[in-house]
Design a protein around this motif. Structure first.
Motif, PDB file in Angstrom:
ATOM      1  N   VAL A  40      -7.195  13.635  -5.929  1.00  0.00           N
ATOM      2  CA  VAL A  40      -5.814  13.143  -5.989  1.00  0.00           C
ATOM      3  C   VAL A  40      -4.967  13.744  -4.863  1.00  0.00           C
ATOM      4  N   GLU A  41      -5.156  15.034  -4.597  1.00  0.00           N
ATOM      5  CA  GLU A  41      -4.349  15.661  -3.541  1.00  0.00           C
ATOM      6  C   GLU A  41      -4.580  14.980  -2.196  1.00  0.00           C
ATOM      7  N   VAL A  42      -5.849  14.702  -1.890  1.00  0.00           N
ATOM      8  CA  VAL A  42      -6.162  14.047  -0.613  1.00  0.00           C
ATOM      9  C   VAL A  42      -5.528  12.657  -0.571  1.00  0.00           C
ATOM     10  N   LEU A  43      -5.709  11.893  -1.645  1.00  0.00           N
ATOM     11  CA  LEU A  43      -5.181  10.521  -1.661  1.00  0.00           C
ATOM     12  C   LEU A  43      -3.660  10.513  -1.509  1.00  0.00           C
TER      13      LEU A  43
ATOM     14  N   LYS B 126      -2.338  12.026   2.063  1.00  0.00           N
ATOM     15  CA  LYS B 126      -2.603  11.158   3.224  1.00  0.00           C
ATOM     16  C   LYS B 126      -1.781   9.866   3.141  1.00  0.00           C
ATOM     17  N   THR B 127      -1.562   9.374   1.938  1.00  0.00           N
ATOM     18  CA  THR B 127      -0.747   8.161   1.771  1.00  0.00           C
ATOM     19  C   THR B 127       0.696   8.435   2.177  1.00  0.00           C
ATOM     20  N   ILE B 128       1.244   9.552   1.704  1.00  0.00           N
ATOM     21  CA  ILE B 128       2.637   9.894   2.017  1.00  0.00           C
ATOM     22  C   ILE B 128       2.808  10.152   3.515  1.00  0.00           C
ATOM     23  N   ARG B 129       1.812  10.828   4.098  1.00  0.00           N
ATOM     24  CA  ARG B 129       1.897  11.115   5.533  1.00  0.00           C
ATOM     25  C   ARG B 129       1.916   9.803   6.342  1.00  0.00           C
ATOM     26  N   ALA B 130       1.067   8.858   5.932  1.00  0.00           N
ATOM     27  CA  ALA B 130       1.022   7.566   6.639  1.00  0.00           C
ATOM     28  C   ALA B 130       2.349   6.824   6.469  1.00  0.00           C
ATOM     29  N   ALA B 131       2.935   6.917   5.282  1.00  0.00           N
ATOM     30  CA  ALA B 131       4.215   6.237   5.041  1.00  0.00           C
ATOM     31  C   ALA B 131       5.295   6.817   5.951  1.00  0.00           C
ATOM     32  N   LYS B 132       5.316   8.139   6.073  1.00  0.00           N
ATOM     33  CA  LYS B 132       6.324   8.781   6.944  1.00  0.00           C
ATOM     34  C   LYS B 132       6.118   8.366   8.391  1.00  0.00           C
ATOM     35  N   ARG B 133       4.869   8.415   8.818  1.00  0.00           N
ATOM     36  CA  ARG B 133       4.570   8.141  10.227  1.00  0.00           C
ATOM     37  C   ARG B 133       4.904   6.706  10.606  1.00  0.00           C
ATOM     38  N   ASN B 134       4.727   5.777   9.653  1.00  0.00           N
ATOM     39  CA  ASN B 134       4.937   4.363   9.978  1.00  0.00           C
ATOM     40  C   ASN B 134       6.340   3.866   9.665  1.00  0.00           C
ATOM     41  N   GLY B 135       7.186   4.771   9.199  1.00  0.00           N
ATOM     42  CA  GLY B 135       8.593   4.424   9.018  1.00  0.00           C
ATOM     43  C   GLY B 135       8.878   3.399   7.928  1.00  0.00           C
TER      44      GLY B 135
ATOM     45  N   ARG C 289      -1.423   8.483 -10.618  1.00  0.00           N
ATOM     46  CA  ARG C 289      -0.145   7.783 -10.823  1.00  0.00           C
ATOM     47  C   ARG C 289       1.006   8.793 -10.859  1.00  0.00           C
ATOM     48  N   HIS C 290       0.777   9.885 -11.588  1.00  0.00           N
ATOM     49  CA  HIS C 290       1.802  10.905 -11.760  1.00  0.00           C
ATOM     50  C   HIS C 290       2.129  11.588 -10.427  1.00  0.00           C
ATOM     51  N   GLU C 291       1.092  11.992  -9.695  1.00  0.00           N
ATOM     52  CA  GLU C 291       1.319  12.726  -8.446  1.00  0.00           C
ATOM     53  C   GLU C 291       1.918  11.820  -7.360  1.00  0.00           C
ATOM     54  N   LEU C 292       1.510  10.553  -7.340  1.00  0.00           N
ATOM     55  CA  LEU C 292       2.119   9.627  -6.378  1.00  0.00           C
ATOM     56  C   LEU C 292       3.598   9.455  -6.696  1.00  0.00           C
ATOM     57  N   ALA C 293       3.896   9.333  -7.985  1.00  0.00           N
ATOM     58  CA  ALA C 293       5.288   9.157  -8.403  1.00  0.00           C
ATOM     59  C   ALA C 293       6.118  10.380  -8.006  1.00  0.00           C
ATOM     60  N   ARG C 294       5.567  11.576  -8.265  1.00  0.00           N
ATOM     61  CA  ARG C 294       6.293  12.810  -7.919  1.00  0.00           C
ATOM     62  C   ARG C 294       6.555  12.907  -6.423  1.00  0.00           C
ATOM     63  N   ALA C 295       5.500  12.629  -5.636  1.00  0.00           N
ATOM     64  CA  ALA C 295       5.631  12.736  -4.178  1.00  0.00           C
ATOM     65  C   ALA C 295       6.631  11.708  -3.657  1.00  0.00           C
ATOM     66  N   CYS C 296       6.622  10.503  -4.226  1.00  0.00           N
ATOM     67  CA  CYS C 296       7.541   9.466  -3.743  1.00  0.00           C
ATOM     68  C   CYS C 296       8.986   9.816  -4.071  1.00  0.00           C
ATOM     69  N   VAL C 297       9.207  10.384  -5.243  1.00  0.00           N
ATOM     70  CA  VAL C 297      10.571  10.821  -5.584  1.00  0.00           C
ATOM     71  C   VAL C 297      11.011  11.904  -4.603  1.00  0.00           C
ATOM     72  N   ARG C 298      10.128  12.880  -4.389  1.00  0.00           N
ATOM     73  CA  ARG C 298      10.457  14.009  -3.509  1.00  0.00           C
ATOM     74  C   ARG C 298      10.766  13.540  -2.083  1.00  0.00           C
ATOM     75  N   GLU C 299       9.991  12.560  -1.599  1.00  0.00           N
ATOM     76  CA  GLU C 299      10.125  12.136  -0.201  1.00  0.00           C
ATOM     77  C   GLU C 299      11.031  10.907  -0.031  1.00  0.00           C
ATOM     78  N   GLY C 300      11.535  10.389  -1.133  1.00  0.00           N
ATOM     79  CA  GLY C 300      12.472   9.270  -1.040  1.00  0.00           C
ATOM     80  C   GLY C 300      11.825   7.908  -0.799  1.00  0.00           C
ATOM     81  N   PHE C 301      10.586   7.724  -1.252  1.00  0.00           N
ATOM     82  CA  PHE C 301       9.941   6.414  -1.131  1.00  0.00           C
ATOM     83  C   PHE C 301      10.009   5.660  -2.458  1.00  0.00           C
ATOM     84  N   ALA C 302      10.175   4.333  -2.356  1.00  0.00           N
ATOM     85  CA  ALA C 302      10.009   3.513  -3.560  1.00  0.00           C
ATOM     86  C   ALA C 302       8.501   3.433  -3.826  1.00  0.00           C
ATOM     87  N   LEU C 303       8.113   3.372  -5.086  1.00  0.00           N
ATOM     88  CA  LEU C 303       6.680   3.313  -5.415  1.00  0.00           C
ATOM     89  C   LEU C 303       6.402   2.113  -6.298  1.00  0.00           C
ATOM     90  N   ARG C 304       5.389   1.338  -5.941  1.00  0.00           N
ATOM     91  CA  ARG C 304       4.943   0.226  -6.787  1.00  0.00           C
ATOM     92  C   ARG C 304       3.460   0.373  -7.042  1.00  0.00           C
TER      93      ARG C 304
END
Ligand code: KG4
Ligand code: ZN
Length: 335
Positions: free
Chosen positions: A246-249, A252-261, A278-293
């Motif tokens: 989960v940490e890798v997924l 790397k997803t959040i990093r790609a989102a930041k890099r691609n604007g 699901r939980h960790e993606l949600a947490r990271a998206c809240v922290r980094e300000g991304f909408a998550l679907r």
């Protein structure tokens, strides 16, 4: 527009009826019990099971939707990727139905169907996003610029994340597919009990690798065989392996989102059922300000509804139709 869709790329026989962006029925007959005995999918058995199940599953999807064959405007099926003999069953049956009804036939890329599954019911809200497709066979990171316009950024160079769940679970004596069982056992386990590698986590690229993690669990169990006699240690092991994947997924997803604007992250595919992911993606998206679907859980594992919905979007976008003698593409990749 009313579409009958069929999905038989692996070990789920799926049929669905969709109309105007809505899922009227989504019937899946899973073969996992059949394959569990062998510890993985046996292609020949899968194809025979699809042959047995396809007509009843399709009839049940039509019945549940309250739709007769004459009311269909198009027929869709998975074109690839997948097990050749399994794909053939659904693809040729769907072409035959389209031929008999004299209606358009649409062959769909299975990964592309996963990719757009988080938007089902709300395509008008689609915005540029980074999408993680995680299943038993694939781990792909995609930049979606707009509907039907996407570019693959990276994928696994060896095992898929789901395969890593399934194979490490098998080493622990869990049944195939082990992903859902690891998810369940990890709930009461300690994710920092054992330290496993996070492959390619610090690599600047968008590719993934999970075979090294799998091997490290193998060596760990070889050196600590007694661990499997202790139920709590197994839960800790599940939680620790899951935490590494989960940490890798997520990172790397959040990093790609930041890099691609982009401002949005999506995820789909069987492993997206995983609660920690699901939980960790949600947490990271809240922290980094991304909408998550996240794709709905019932649409994460293989199903025909996502095939039908994408077929409808393609028909609406006037994507050129394939001819009725088009062949399956077992090695089809997402570009
Ligand atoms: O998308 P999918 O149904 O089939 C493929 O296209 O491969 O994904 C199946 C994969 C299997 O590896 C299964 O173990 C995994 O998804 N999976 C999970 C969970 N539910 C399904 N992995 C972890 N946690 C889950 N809850
Ligand atoms: Zn899939």
């Amino acid at each position: 527009m009313t579409i009958l869709a069929i999905e038989t790329s692996c070990d789920e026989t799926g049929a669905a009826v969709v109309r105007d962006g809505k899922i009227l029925s989504n019937t899946v007959s899973s073969q996992t019990k059949l394959h569990a005995e062998y510890g993985g999918v046996v292609p020949e058995l899968a194809a025979r099971e699809h042959l047995r199940n396809l007509i009843p599953v399709a009839k049940s999807a039509l019945r549940e939707a309250g739709i007769s064959m004459e009311q269909l405007d198009a027929v869709a099926a998975t074109l690839g990727p997948g097990l050749p003999n399994a794909l053939l069953v659904g693809f040729k049956a769907a072409q035959a139905v389209a031929f008999a009804l004299n209606k358009p036939f649409v062959g769909i890329n299975h990964h592309e169907a996963h990719l757009y599954s988080p938007w089902i019911g709300e395509f008008e809200k689609l915005q540029p996003n980074i999408s993680l497709i995680v299943s038993g066979g694939h781990t792909i990171l995609v930049l979606v610029e707009s509907e039907l316009k996407h570019r693959v950024l990276g994928s696994t160079i060896d095992d898929a994340a789901g395969e890593c769940f399934d194979k490490t679970g098998k080493m622990m004596g869990l049944n195939y597919p082990a992903g859902p069982e690891i998810d369940r056992l990890a709930e009461q386990g300690n994710p920092v009990a054992f330290d496993f590698p996070r492959p390619l986590l610090n690599d600047p690229g968008d590719d993934f690798s999970f075979s090294g993690l799998k091997t490290s669990v193998r060596y760990f169990l070889r050196d600590n065989p007694a661990l499997l006699d202790d139920a709590q240690k197994i839960r800790d092991l599940c939680a620790s392996v899951q935490a590494a994947i989960v940490e890798v997924l997520v990172k790397k997803t959040i990093r790609a989102a930041k890099r691609n604007g982009v401002r949005c992250v999506t995820a789909s595919g069987g492993v997206t059922c995983n609660r920690a992911l699901r939980h960790e993606l949600a947490r990271a998206c809240v922290r980094e300000g991304f909408a998550l679907r996240l794709a709905e859980k019932s649409l994460c594992t293989d199903n025909a509804a996502m095939i039908g919905i994408l077929a409808e979007r393609k028909l609406l976008a006037n994507v050129p139709l394939a001819s009725l003698d088009e062949e399956i593409k077992p090695g089809l990749v997402l570009a």
